[in-house]
Design a protein around this motif. Structure first.
Motif, PDB file in Angstrom:
ATOM      1  N   ASN A 132      11.721   0.829   6.484  1.00  0.00           N
ATOM      2  CA  ASN A 132      11.525   2.112   7.155  1.00  0.00           C
ATOM      3  C   ASN A 132      12.000   3.221   6.216  1.00  0.00           C
ATOM      4  O   ASN A 132      13.156   3.192   5.758  1.00  0.00           O
ATOM      5  N   LEU A 133      11.152   4.172   5.940  1.00  0.00           N
ATOM      6  CA  LEU A 133      11.518   5.246   5.006  1.00  0.00           C
ATOM      7  C   LEU A 133      12.660   6.118   5.517  1.00  0.00           C
ATOM      8  O   LEU A 133      13.220   6.910   4.762  1.00  0.00           O
ATOM      9  N   ARG A 154       2.495   7.949  -1.003  1.00  0.00           N
ATOM     10  CA  ARG A 154       1.302   8.760  -0.796  1.00  0.00           C
ATOM     11  C   ARG A 154       0.828   8.708   0.659  1.00  0.00           C
ATOM     12  O   ARG A 154       0.788   7.658   1.285  1.00  0.00           O
ATOM     13  N   ASN A 155       0.517   9.905   1.162  1.00  0.00           N
ATOM     14  CA  ASN A 155      -0.079  10.051   2.487  1.00  0.00           C
ATOM     15  C   ASN A 155       0.794   9.490   3.612  1.00  0.00           C
ATOM     16  O   ASN A 155       0.293   8.852   4.542  1.00  0.00           O
ATOM     17  N   THR A 210      -0.478   5.839  11.391  1.00  0.00           N
ATOM     18  CA  THR A 210      -1.859   5.953  10.909  1.00  0.00           C
ATOM     19  C   THR A 210      -1.947   5.123   9.643  1.00  0.00           C
ATOM     20  O   THR A 210      -1.229   5.379   8.681  1.00  0.00           O
ATOM     21  N   ASN A 211      -2.812   4.118   9.649  1.00  0.00           N
ATOM     22  CA  ASN A 211      -2.836   3.153   8.543  1.00  0.00           C
ATOM     23  C   ASN A 211      -4.010   3.349   7.587  1.00  0.00           C
ATOM     24  O   ASN A 211      -4.299   2.478   6.775  1.00  0.00           O
ATOM     25  N   GLU A 212      -4.700   4.465   7.756  1.00  0.00           N
ATOM     26  CA  GLU A 212      -5.862   4.761   6.909  1.00  0.00           C
ATOM     27  C   GLU A 212      -5.513   4.636   5.413  1.00  0.00           C
ATOM     28  O   GLU A 212      -4.544   5.225   4.938  1.00  0.00           O
ATOM     29  N   THR A 213      -6.299   3.853   4.694  1.00  0.00           N
ATOM     30  CA  THR A 213      -6.076   3.695   3.259  1.00  0.00           C
ATOM     31  C   THR A 213      -7.343   3.169   2.619  1.00  0.00           C
ATOM     32  O   THR A 213      -8.247   2.722   3.322  1.00  0.00           O
ATOM     33  N   ALA A 240       5.170   2.816   1.896  1.00  0.00           N
ATOM     34  CA  ALA A 240       4.124   3.042   2.897  1.00  0.00           C
ATOM     35  C   ALA A 240       2.776   2.524   2.389  1.00  0.00           C
ATOM     36  O   ALA A 240       1.824   3.266   2.220  1.00  0.00           O
ATOM     37  N   ARG A 246      -7.451   5.201  -3.984  1.00  0.00           N
ATOM     38  CA  ARG A 246      -7.576   6.431  -3.181  1.00  0.00           C
ATOM     39  C   ARG A 246      -7.349   7.671  -4.059  1.00  0.00           C
ATOM     40  O   ARG A 246      -6.347   7.753  -4.763  1.00  0.00           O
ATOM     41  N   ALA A 275      10.798   6.427  13.631  1.00  0.00           N
ATOM     42  CA  ALA A 275       9.870   6.322  12.491  1.00  0.00           C
ATOM     43  C   ALA A 275       9.732   7.620  11.723  1.00  0.00           C
ATOM     44  O   ALA A 275       9.060   7.653  10.689  1.00  0.00           O
ATOM     45  N   ASP A 321       6.333  -1.134   4.034  1.00  0.00           N
ATOM     46  CA  ASP A 321       5.787  -0.356   5.159  1.00  0.00           C
ATOM     47  C   ASP A 321       6.662  -0.628   6.368  1.00  0.00           C
ATOM     48  O   ASP A 321       7.368  -1.644   6.410  1.00  0.00           O
TER      49      ASP A 321
HETATM   50  C1  LIG Z   1      -1.923   6.737   5.903  1.00  0.00           C
HETATM   51  S1  LIG Z   1      -1.085   5.274   5.415  1.00  0.00           S
HETATM   52  C2  LIG Z   1      -0.923   5.534   3.668  1.00  0.00           C
HETATM   53  C3  LIG Z   1      -1.253   4.292   2.892  1.00  0.00           C
HETATM   54  C4  LIG Z   1      -1.290   4.462   1.370  1.00  0.00           C
HETATM   55  N1  LIG Z   1      -0.021   4.911   0.853  1.00  0.00           N
HETATM   56  C5  LIG Z   1      -2.382   5.417   0.952  1.00  0.00           C
HETATM   57  O1  LIG Z   1      -2.093   6.523   0.486  1.00  0.00           O
HETATM   58  O2  LIG Z   1      -3.559   5.072   1.114  1.00  0.00           O
HETATM   59  C6  LIG Z   1       0.568   5.658   6.027  1.00  0.00           C
HETATM   60  C7  LIG Z   1       1.435   4.409   6.178  1.00  0.00           C
HETATM   61  O3  LIG Z   1       2.772   4.865   6.381  1.00  0.00           O
HETATM   62  C8  LIG Z   1       3.429   3.945   7.218  1.00  0.00           C
HETATM   63  N2  LIG Z   1       4.627   4.594   7.801  1.00  0.00           N
HETATM   64  C9  LIG Z   1       4.682   5.528   8.773  1.00  0.00           C
HETATM   65  N3  LIG Z   1       5.961   5.846   9.044  1.00  0.00           N
HETATM   66  C10 LIG Z   1       6.732   5.098   8.213  1.00  0.00           C
HETATM   67  C11 LIG Z   1       8.129   4.981   8.006  1.00  0.00           C
HETATM   68  N4  LIG Z   1       9.012   5.695   8.722  1.00  0.00           N
HETATM   69  N5  LIG Z   1       8.563   4.122   7.064  1.00  0.00           N
HETATM   70  C12 LIG Z   1       7.689   3.381   6.332  1.00  0.00           C
HETATM   71  N6  LIG Z   1       6.358   3.445   6.480  1.00  0.00           N
HETATM   72  C13 LIG Z   1       5.879   4.302   7.409  1.00  0.00           C
HETATM   73  C14 LIG Z   1       2.375   3.549   8.219  1.00  0.00           C
HETATM   74  O4  LIG Z   1       2.661   2.317   8.846  1.00  0.00           O
HETATM   75  C15 LIG Z   1       1.106   3.528   7.358  1.00  0.00           C
HETATM   76  O5  LIG Z   1       0.805   2.228   6.944  1.00  0.00           O
END
Ligand SMILES: C[S@@+](CC[C@H](N)C(=O)[O-])C[C@H]1O[C@@H](n2cnc3c(N)ncnc32)[C@H](O)[C@@H]1O
Length: 294
Positions: free
Chosen positions: A195-196, A212-213, A69-72, A108, A76, A17, A140
Protein backbone atom coordinates in the motif's frame (compact mmCIF):
# COMPACT_ATOMS: atom_id res chain seq x y z
CA UNK A 1 -27.14 6.17 -0.77
CA UNK A 2 -27.56 8.92 1.82
CA UNK A 3 -24.94 11.56 2.64
CA UNK A 4 -23.68 9.99 5.85
CA UNK A 5 -23.21 6.55 4.21
CA UNK A 6 -21.34 8.17 1.33
CA UNK A 7 -19.20 10.08 3.84
CA UNK A 8 -18.45 6.86 5.74
CA UNK A 9 -17.28 5.05 2.59
CA UNK A 10 -15.31 8.06 1.32
CA UNK A 11 -13.48 8.30 4.66
CA UNK A 12 -12.74 4.57 4.64
CA UNK A 13 -11.29 4.77 1.12
CA UNK A 14 -9.19 7.81 1.99
CA UNK A 15 -7.82 6.31 5.21
CA UNK A 16 -7.14 2.82 3.89
CA UNK A 17 -6.06 3.47 0.29
CA UNK A 18 -5.53 7.23 0.00
CA UNK A 19 -8.23 7.43 -2.66
CA UNK A 20 -10.13 10.72 -2.63
CA UNK A 21 -13.76 10.51 -3.66
CA UNK A 22 -15.56 13.76 -4.47
CA UNK A 23 -19.27 14.08 -3.66
CA UNK A 24 -20.02 13.95 -7.38
CA UNK A 25 -18.84 10.34 -7.34
CA UNK A 26 -21.92 8.87 -5.58
CA UNK A 27 -23.06 7.30 -8.83
CA UNK A 28 -19.63 5.76 -9.46
CA UNK A 29 -19.54 4.40 -5.92
CA UNK A 30 -22.99 2.84 -6.22
CA UNK A 31 -22.28 1.31 -9.62
CA UNK A 32 -18.98 -0.23 -8.60
CA UNK A 33 -20.32 -1.54 -5.30
CA UNK A 34 -23.30 -3.32 -6.87
CA UNK A 35 -21.35 -6.57 -7.45
CA UNK A 36 -19.69 -6.32 -4.01
CA UNK A 37 -23.10 -6.06 -2.34
CA UNK A 38 -24.34 -9.12 -4.29
CA UNK A 39 -21.21 -11.12 -3.39
CA UNK A 40 -21.86 -10.47 0.32
CA UNK A 41 -25.56 -11.35 0.11
CA UNK A 42 -26.78 -7.74 0.36
CA UNK A 43 -29.59 -6.46 -1.81
CA UNK A 44 -28.04 -3.03 -2.54
CA UNK A 45 -24.81 -1.02 -2.04
CA UNK A 46 -26.46 1.22 0.54
CA UNK A 47 -26.47 -1.74 2.97
CA UNK A 48 -22.68 -1.94 2.85
CA UNK A 49 -21.83 0.88 5.34
CA UNK A 50 -24.06 -0.66 8.02
CA UNK A 51 -22.26 -4.05 7.72
CA UNK A 52 -18.87 -2.31 7.69
CA UNK A 53 -19.70 -0.33 10.83
CA UNK A 54 -20.12 -3.67 12.61
CA UNK A 55 -16.71 -4.81 11.34
CA UNK A 56 -16.26 -7.03 8.28
CA UNK A 57 -12.65 -7.04 6.97
CA UNK A 58 -13.50 -9.15 3.84
CA UNK A 59 -16.20 -6.68 2.80
CA UNK A 60 -13.85 -3.76 3.49
CA UNK A 61 -11.16 -5.32 1.27
CA UNK A 62 -13.70 -5.90 -1.51
CA UNK A 63 -14.90 -2.28 -1.29
CA UNK A 64 -11.32 -0.99 -1.64
CA UNK A 65 -10.65 -3.43 -4.48
CA UNK A 66 -13.78 -2.33 -6.32
CA UNK A 67 -12.94 1.36 -5.98
CA UNK A 68 -9.41 1.17 -7.39
CA UNK A 69 -9.02 1.98 -11.08
CA UNK A 70 -6.86 -0.67 -12.72
CA UNK A 71 -6.72 0.75 -16.24
CA UNK A 72 -3.32 0.02 -17.79
CA UNK A 73 -1.69 -1.04 -21.04
CA UNK A 74 1.62 -2.20 -22.44
CA UNK A 75 4.17 0.59 -23.09
CA UNK A 76 1.65 3.18 -21.85
CA UNK A 77 2.41 6.65 -23.30
CA UNK A 78 5.50 5.18 -25.02
CA UNK A 79 7.88 8.10 -24.13
CA UNK A 80 8.80 6.82 -20.62
CA UNK A 81 9.97 3.59 -22.24
CA UNK A 82 11.91 5.49 -24.92
CA UNK A 83 13.58 7.50 -22.14
CA UNK A 84 14.37 4.28 -20.30
CA UNK A 85 15.94 2.74 -23.39
CA UNK A 86 17.84 5.76 -24.75
CA UNK A 87 18.92 7.60 -21.61
CA UNK A 88 18.11 6.22 -18.19
CA UNK A 89 19.36 2.64 -18.53
CA UNK A 90 22.54 3.44 -20.54
CA UNK A 91 23.49 6.06 -17.89
CA UNK A 92 22.82 3.68 -15.02
CA UNK A 93 24.73 0.84 -16.65
CA UNK A 94 27.80 3.09 -16.72
CA UNK A 95 27.23 4.27 -13.15
CA UNK A 96 26.70 0.77 -11.75
CA UNK A 97 29.54 -0.91 -13.69
CA UNK A 98 31.22 -1.93 -10.42
CA UNK A 99 28.25 -3.29 -8.47
CA UNK A 100 26.49 -4.76 -11.56
CA UNK A 101 23.23 -4.52 -9.67
CA UNK A 102 20.03 -2.75 -10.76
CA UNK A 103 16.66 -2.57 -9.01
CA UNK A 104 13.51 -1.17 -10.60
CA UNK A 105 10.22 -0.54 -8.80
CA UNK A 106 6.92 -0.48 -10.59
CA UNK A 107 4.71 1.01 -7.86
CA UNK A 108 0.97 0.52 -8.52
CA UNK A 109 1.62 -2.04 -11.27
CA UNK A 110 -2.02 -3.12 -11.73
CA UNK A 111 -2.23 -6.27 -13.93
CA UNK A 112 1.48 -6.16 -14.80
CA UNK A 113 1.62 -4.59 -18.27
CA UNK A 114 4.01 -1.84 -17.06
CA UNK A 115 6.43 -4.24 -15.38
CA UNK A 116 6.42 -6.69 -18.30
CA UNK A 117 6.99 -3.79 -20.74
CA UNK A 118 10.13 -2.94 -18.74
CA UNK A 119 11.18 -6.62 -18.75
CA UNK A 120 10.69 -6.94 -22.54
CA UNK A 121 12.66 -3.76 -23.19
CA UNK A 122 15.56 -4.98 -21.04
CA UNK A 123 15.55 -8.41 -22.70
CA UNK A 124 15.56 -6.93 -26.21
CA UNK A 125 17.95 -4.00 -25.83
CA UNK A 126 20.20 -4.76 -22.87
CA UNK A 127 21.38 -8.39 -23.17
CA UNK A 128 24.36 -7.42 -20.97
CA UNK A 129 21.98 -7.10 -18.02
CA UNK A 130 21.26 -10.84 -18.10
CA UNK A 131 24.65 -11.23 -16.38
CA UNK A 132 23.80 -8.58 -13.77
CA UNK A 133 21.81 -8.82 -10.60
CA UNK A 134 18.61 -7.28 -11.94
CA UNK A 135 15.33 -7.09 -10.09
CA UNK A 136 11.99 -5.63 -11.12
CA UNK A 137 9.76 -5.29 -8.06
CA UNK A 138 6.12 -4.66 -8.95
CA UNK A 139 3.66 -3.71 -6.22
CA UNK A 140 -0.03 -2.88 -5.89
CA UNK A 141 -2.61 -2.60 -3.15
CA UNK A 142 -4.94 -5.03 -4.88
CA UNK A 143 -4.35 -8.79 -4.43
CA UNK A 144 -6.71 -9.48 -7.34
CA UNK A 145 -4.71 -7.54 -9.94
CA UNK A 146 -1.46 -8.94 -8.52
CA UNK A 147 -2.70 -12.49 -9.08
CA UNK A 148 -3.52 -11.62 -12.67
CA UNK A 149 -0.10 -10.01 -13.08
CA UNK A 150 1.66 -13.10 -11.69
CA UNK A 151 -0.25 -15.31 -14.14
CA UNK A 152 0.87 -13.04 -16.99
CA UNK A 153 -2.20 -14.10 -18.97
CA UNK A 154 -3.81 -11.51 -21.23
CA UNK A 155 -6.82 -11.35 -23.55
CA UNK A 156 -6.64 -10.54 -27.27
CA UNK A 157 -7.94 -7.07 -26.43
CA UNK A 158 -5.22 -6.47 -23.82
CA UNK A 159 -2.33 -7.55 -26.07
CA UNK A 160 -3.64 -5.33 -28.84
CA UNK A 161 -3.25 -2.28 -26.59
CA UNK A 162 0.25 -0.83 -26.90
CA UNK A 163 2.07 -4.04 -27.73
CA UNK A 164 3.76 -4.22 -31.17
CA UNK A 165 2.95 -7.51 -32.90
CA UNK A 166 6.65 -8.52 -33.10
CA UNK A 167 6.86 -8.35 -29.30
CA UNK A 168 3.68 -10.38 -28.95
CA UNK A 169 5.16 -13.12 -31.13
CA UNK A 170 8.57 -12.99 -29.43
CA UNK A 171 7.55 -12.78 -25.78
CA UNK A 172 4.14 -14.48 -25.49
CA UNK A 173 2.73 -17.91 -26.14
CA UNK A 174 -0.87 -18.49 -27.15
CA UNK A 175 -2.99 -20.61 -24.81
CA UNK A 176 -6.47 -21.15 -26.29
CA UNK A 177 -7.89 -17.64 -26.69
CA UNK A 178 -5.41 -15.95 -24.31
CA UNK A 179 -1.74 -14.95 -24.45
CA UNK A 180 0.74 -15.80 -21.70
CA UNK A 181 3.99 -13.91 -21.25
CA UNK A 182 6.92 -16.34 -21.48
CA UNK A 183 8.25 -17.74 -18.21
CA UNK A 184 11.73 -16.17 -18.58
CA UNK A 185 10.08 -12.71 -18.51
CA UNK A 186 7.72 -13.66 -15.69
CA UNK A 187 10.77 -14.69 -13.66
CA UNK A 188 12.28 -11.22 -14.06
CA UNK A 189 9.44 -9.62 -12.05
CA UNK A 190 8.63 -10.08 -8.35
CA UNK A 191 5.05 -9.08 -7.53
CA UNK A 192 4.26 -7.96 -3.97
CA UNK A 193 1.28 -6.47 -2.20
CA UNK A 194 2.15 -2.97 -1.00
CA UNK A 195 0.00 0.00 0.00
CA UNK A 196 1.56 3.31 -1.04
CA UNK A 197 0.28 4.84 2.21
CA UNK A 198 2.89 2.71 4.01
CA UNK A 199 6.59 3.48 4.31
CA UNK A 200 8.44 1.62 1.51
CA UNK A 201 11.61 1.26 3.60
CA UNK A 202 11.11 -2.54 3.68
CA UNK A 203 11.28 -2.73 -0.12
CA UNK A 204 14.93 -1.60 -0.14
CA UNK A 205 16.42 0.97 -2.49
CA UNK A 206 15.94 1.38 -6.22
CA UNK A 207 17.65 2.82 -9.28
CA UNK A 208 14.41 3.54 -11.14
CA UNK A 209 10.91 4.08 -9.78
CA UNK A 210 7.84 3.97 -12.01
CA UNK A 211 4.95 5.56 -10.11
CA UNK A 212 2.53 6.22 -12.91
CA UNK A 213 -1.16 7.04 -12.98
CA UNK A 214 -1.83 6.49 -9.30
CA UNK A 215 -0.86 9.75 -7.53
CA UNK A 216 -3.75 11.46 -9.30
CA UNK A 217 -6.19 9.62 -7.00
CA UNK A 218 -4.60 11.03 -3.82
CA UNK A 219 -4.77 14.41 -2.02
CA UNK A 220 -1.77 16.76 -1.93
CA UNK A 221 -0.56 15.72 1.53
CA UNK A 222 -0.64 12.03 0.59
CA UNK A 223 1.19 12.71 -2.69
CA UNK A 224 3.83 14.72 -0.79
CA UNK A 225 4.44 11.95 1.75
CA UNK A 226 4.69 9.28 -0.97
CA UNK A 227 7.05 11.40 -3.09
CA UNK A 228 9.26 12.19 -0.12
CA UNK A 229 9.47 8.59 0.98
CA UNK A 230 10.27 7.55 -2.58
CA UNK A 231 13.08 10.09 -2.74
CA UNK A 232 14.65 8.29 0.24
CA UNK A 233 14.40 4.97 -1.60
CA UNK A 234 16.21 6.17 -4.75
CA UNK A 235 19.91 5.46 -5.24
CA UNK A 236 22.23 8.16 -6.54
CA UNK A 237 21.83 8.81 -10.28
CA UNK A 238 18.40 7.18 -10.32
CA UNK A 239 15.13 8.41 -11.83
CA UNK A 240 11.44 8.64 -10.96
CA UNK A 241 8.87 8.36 -13.75
CA UNK A 242 5.38 9.79 -13.23
CA UNK A 243 2.24 9.58 -15.38
CA UNK A 244 1.54 12.12 -18.12
CA UNK A 245 -0.95 14.07 -16.00
CA UNK A 246 1.09 13.93 -12.78
CA UNK A 247 3.71 16.32 -11.46
CA UNK A 248 5.75 17.26 -8.40
CA UNK A 249 5.16 21.01 -8.89
CA UNK A 250 3.63 22.62 -5.84
CA UNK A 251 3.67 19.26 -4.04
CA UNK A 252 7.19 18.26 -3.13
CA UNK A 253 10.64 19.80 -3.49
CA UNK A 254 12.31 16.42 -3.01
CA UNK A 255 12.31 16.07 -6.81
CA UNK A 256 13.19 18.21 -9.81
CA UNK A 257 12.17 17.56 -13.41
CA UNK A 258 14.85 16.17 -15.69
CA UNK A 259 15.71 18.98 -18.10
CA UNK A 260 15.63 16.70 -21.13
CA UNK A 261 13.22 13.90 -20.39
CA UNK A 262 9.46 14.43 -20.15
CA UNK A 263 7.76 13.04 -17.00
CA UNK A 264 11.15 11.99 -15.58
CA UNK A 265 12.26 13.40 -12.20
CA UNK A 266 15.59 13.42 -10.40
CA UNK A 267 16.23 13.74 -6.70
CA UNK A 268 16.66 17.36 -5.73
CA UNK A 269 20.35 17.65 -4.76
CA UNK A 270 19.78 20.90 -2.80
CA UNK A 271 17.07 19.32 -0.69
CA UNK A 272 19.28 16.28 -0.19
CA UNK A 273 22.16 18.44 1.03
CA UNK A 274 19.78 20.17 3.45
CA UNK A 275 18.76 16.80 4.89
CA UNK A 276 22.42 15.77 5.30
CA UNK A 277 23.18 19.08 7.02
CA UNK A 278 20.25 18.63 9.39
CA UNK A 279 21.44 15.07 10.12
CA UNK A 280 24.96 16.33 10.81
CA UNK A 281 23.71 19.03 13.16
CA UNK A 282 21.75 16.49 15.17
CA UNK A 283 24.66 14.01 15.33
CA UNK A 284 27.22 13.74 18.13
CA UNK A 285 30.32 16.03 17.70
CA UNK A 286 32.77 13.12 17.16
CA UNK A 287 30.55 11.65 14.37
CA UNK A 288 30.39 15.11 12.75
CA UNK A 289 34.17 15.30 12.68
CA UNK A 290 34.41 11.84 11.09
CA UNK A 291 31.86 12.82 8.40
CA UNK A 292 33.76 16.02 7.58
CA UNK A 293 36.95 14.03 7.17
CA UNK A 294 35.41 11.63 4.63
C1 LIG B 1 -4.56 3.23 -13.14
S1 LIG B 1 -3.61 1.92 -12.46
C2 LIG B 1 -1.98 2.36 -13.01
C3 LIG B 1 -1.23 1.17 -13.54
C4 LIG B 1 0.13 1.48 -14.18
N1 LIG B 1 1.02 2.11 -13.24
C5 LIG B 1 -0.03 2.35 -15.40
O1 LIG B 1 0.36 3.52 -15.39
O2 LIG B 1 -0.58 1.86 -16.40
C6 LIG B 1 -3.59 2.42 -10.73
C7 LIG B 1 -3.24 1.27 -9.80
O3 LIG B 1 -2.97 1.84 -8.52
C8 LIG B 1 -3.37 0.93 -7.53
N2 LIG B 1 -3.53 1.64 -6.24
C9 LIG B 1 -4.52 2.48 -5.87
N3 LIG B 1 -4.33 2.91 -4.61
C10 LIG B 1 -3.18 2.33 -4.18
C11 LIG B 1 -2.44 2.39 -2.97
N4 LIG B 1 -2.86 3.12 -1.93
N5 LIG B 1 -1.30 1.67 -2.88
C12 LIG B 1 -0.87 0.92 -3.93
N6 LIG B 1 -1.52 0.82 -5.10
C13 LIG B 1 -2.66 1.53 -5.23
C14 LIG B 1 -4.64 0.32 -8.08
O4 LIG B 1 -4.94 -0.92 -7.50
C15 LIG B 1 -4.33 0.25 -9.58
O5 LIG B 1 -3.89 -1.03 -9.94
Amino acid sequence: MNGSDFEYLATLLRNRAGIVLGEDKTYLLETRLMAVARKHGLSAPDQIPCVLRNGCPELEADVIEAMTTNETLFFRDRHPFDALQRDILPELITLREQSRCLRIWSAACSTGQESYSIAMLIRDFFPLLSTWQLEIVATDISPLVLNRARDGLYTNFEVQRGLPVQLLVRHFEQTQDMWRIRSELRRMVTFREFNLLDDPVGLGTFDIIFCRNVLLYFDVQTKRTILERMSQRLRTGGALLLGASETVYGISDAWVPDQQLRAVYRRNARQLLGSIERLMKSAAPETRLQWRAT
